[in-house]
Scaffold this motif. Structure first.
Motif, PDB file in Angstrom:
ATOM      1  N   UNK A 171       0.840  -1.197   0.000  1.00 17.49           N
ATOM      2  CA  UNK A 171       0.000   0.000   0.000  1.00 17.49           C
ATOM      3  C   UNK A 171       0.874   1.246   0.000  1.00 17.49           C
ATOM      4  N   UNK A 172       0.620   2.152  -0.934  1.00 19.13           N
ATOM      5  CA  UNK A 172       1.327   3.428  -0.971  1.00 19.13           C
ATOM      6  C   UNK A 172       0.947   4.259   0.251  1.00 19.13           C
ATOM      7  N   UNK A 173       1.914   4.758   1.016  1.00 17.91           N
ATOM      8  CA  UNK A 173       1.570   5.577   2.195  1.00 17.91           C
ATOM      9  C   UNK A 173       0.732   6.797   1.789  1.00 17.91           C
ATOM     10  N   UNK A 174      -0.297   7.071   2.573  1.00 16.69           N
ATOM     11  CA  UNK A 174      -1.150   8.232   2.320  1.00 16.69           C
ATOM     12  C   UNK A 174      -1.854   8.583   3.628  1.00 16.69           C
ATOM     13  N   UNK A 175      -2.206   9.837   3.769  1.00 14.41           N
ATOM     14  CA  UNK A 175      -2.841  10.310   5.006  1.00 14.41           C
ATOM     15  C   UNK A 175      -4.354  10.330   4.794  1.00 14.41           C
ATOM     16  N   UNK A 176      -4.984   9.237   5.127  1.00 17.69           N
ATOM     17  CA  UNK A 176      -6.403   9.070   4.817  1.00 17.69           C
ATOM     18  C   UNK A 176      -7.280   9.575   5.961  1.00 17.69           C
ATOM     19  N   UNK A 177      -7.408  10.876   6.035  1.00 16.15           N
ATOM     20  CA  UNK A 177      -8.364  11.504   6.946  1.00 16.15           C
ATOM     21  C   UNK A 177      -9.240  12.440   6.124  1.00 16.15           C
ATOM     22  N   UNK A 178     -10.452  12.641   6.599  1.00 18.53           N
ATOM     23  CA  UNK A 178     -11.422  13.418   5.844  1.00 18.53           C
ATOM     24  C   UNK A 178     -11.720  14.717   6.579  1.00 18.53           C
ATOM     25  N   UNK A 179     -11.599  15.834   5.872  1.00 16.54           N
ATOM     26  CA  UNK A 179     -11.843  17.139   6.485  1.00 16.54           C
ATOM     27  C   UNK A 179     -13.310  17.505   6.396  1.00 16.54           C
ATOM     28  N   UNK A 180     -13.856  17.968   7.507  1.00 15.54           N
ATOM     29  CA  UNK A 180     -15.233  18.456   7.522  1.00 15.54           C
ATOM     30  C   UNK A 180     -15.284  19.772   6.746  1.00 15.54           C
ATOM     31  N   UNK A 181     -16.093  19.841   5.686  1.00 14.55           N
ATOM     32  CA  UNK A 181     -16.059  21.040   4.845  1.00 14.55           C
ATOM     33  C   UNK A 181     -16.846  22.202   5.446  1.00 14.55           C
TER      34      UNK A 181
END
Length: 316
Positions: A171-181
Motif C-alpha cells: 500500500x502506498x503511504x497516504x494520510x487518509x483523513x477526511x476534512x469536515x467542509x
C-alpha cells in the motif's frame, strides 16, 4: 447525545473511502444487488487471513482479543460503550452502485467501494489481502474466480489516487483523513439522492414514503452518525437543535426497491426492501448540515454495512 469533542469545518476525522476493482477470470454472475454477497465473501476472506487456530467459531478462542477477524467483521463493544451501544457496527461500509452488471465475461471488470472508519484504516493491507483471497476463492453464483486489480483512495470527491496494485504489492503511504467542509449555513433546501435501498423504520416498522416525516429522517440520521462517531470517529458536530425540526418540511419522491438476501446464518432468504429516489428537506437546516454531510459516509437506516442507505447530498 453528543458528549464527544466537537468537530468544526477544517477538522479532520479518521474516515476514508476506497474503490476496489475486480476482474473476472471466468464467467461471473452477480446478484441484482451484490452488497450482501460481497460482505459474506469479505468475511470468509478475513477469516482465511486472520484465523490461526482454525476453530469453527470464535467463541472460546484464546486469541480472540488479538485477532483482526472479529475486530473488523464482528466487533464487540468495549466496556465503556456496552451500556450505551449493546451492538456496535463493523468499522466499514461496503458500497455497490445499483446497476452494477450482473453478468461479466472473463476479462471484464467491476468495482465497489468501502468506507473505512477509525481502526479499520490501519488494517487496509489486511482488507486488501482478504479481498484477494475472497476473489480467488470465487464470487457469485458458481463461485467464479476474480482478481483484485487496483485499490484507489478518494482524496476529495471524484478525485481518486491509486494506492495498491498487484504489481506494487504494498500500500502506498497516504494520510487518509477526511476534512469536515465549510457548509453554507444559509442553505435552506437539500436533497438526499437515495442511491441504494434505504430502510427507515418508525416504531420498529419499515416506513413507506407517505409515512416519512422530516423528524423520522433526521432523527434516524442523528442516531446513525452518533453511533459511528462514538465507536470510531471520536468527535461530532454540535448537536442539532430540536427546535429546528418544527420548521423543516420533507418532500419524498421515492419508490420501493424490492430485493432479498440469503442469510447463511439463519438458513433462509430475507426481504431487504427499501426506498430509492429523493428526499428533499426545506427549512432551517443550518444545525443539521454537518450531520447530513457525514451521513453520506455512514449511510442512513438499517443494514448499512453491506451498502444500503447510501445517499448523495445536493444543496440548493
Amino acid at each position: 447525545m453528543n458528549d464527544l469533542p466537537l468537530c468544526r469545518p477544517g477538522d479532520t476525522l479518521p474516515l476514508a473511502r476506497y474503490r476496489f476493482t475486480l476482474q473476472a477470470e471466468a464467467p461471473l454472475h452477480l446478484p441484482a444487488y451484490p452488497g450482501s454477497m460481497l460482505r459474506g465473501s469479505l468475511g470468509h476472506g478475513l477469516r482465511s487471513v486472520s484465523c490461526i487456530t482454525r476453530q469453527n467459531t470464535c467463541e472460546g478462542c484464546p486469541l480472540l482479543e488479538a485477532c483482526q477477524y472479529p475486530a473488523l467483521f464482528q466487533p464487540r463493544p468495549s466496556t465503556e460503550l456496552a451500556a450505551r451501544f449493546p451492538e456496535v457496527p463493523a468499522p466499514y461500509v461496503i458500497e455497490v452502485p445499483l446497476g452494477t452488471p450482473t453478468t461479466l465475461a472473463p476479462g471484464e471488470r467491476f468495482h465497489f467501494e468501502m468506507v473505512l472508519f477509525g481502526p479499520a484504516q490501519a488494517q487496509l493491507g489486511t482488507l486488501i489481502l482478504a479481498w484477494q483471497r475472497a476473489a480467488w476463492h470465487g464470487l457469485g453464483k458458481g463461485r467464479a474466480r476474480a482478481t483484485l486489480t487496483a485499490v484507489e483512495w478518494e482524496r476529495t470527491p471524484d478525485d481518486w489516487l491509486t494506492v495498491f496494485t498487484p504489481d506494487t504489492g504494498s500500500v502506498t503511504p497516504h494520510r487518509a483523513r477526511l476534512a469536515l467542509p465549510e457548509i453554507p449555513a444559509e442553505t435552506s433546501t437539500v436533497t438526499l439522492q437515495l442511491d441504494t435501498p434505504t430502510r427507515l423504520q418508525y416504531h420498529g416498522k419499515l416506513c413507506n414514503s407517505w409515512q416519512l416525516t422530516a423528524s423520522i429522517v433526521l432523527r434516524t440520521l442523528e442516531r446513525k452518525v452518533a453511533l459511528y462517531a462514538h465507536c470510531y470517529l471520536g468527535a461530532l458536530p454540535a448537536a442539532p437543535k430540536d427546535a429546528s425540526l418544527e420548521s423543516i418540511r420533507l418532500d419524498a419522491s421515492t419508490r420501493l426497491y424490492q430485493w432479498q438476501r440469503y442469510s447463511s446464518r439463519q438458513q433462509q432468504r430475507m426481504a431487504m426492501d427499501g426506498l430509492v429516489g429523493t428526499l428533499t428537506l426545506h427549512g432551517q437546516l443550518a444545525h443539521w448540515l454537518p450531520w447530513l454531510w457525514l451521513g453520506q459516509y455512514t449511510h442512513l437506516g438499517k443494514n448499512t454495512s453491506f451498502g444500503l442507505g447510501r445517499y448523495r447530498l445536493h444543496q440548493s
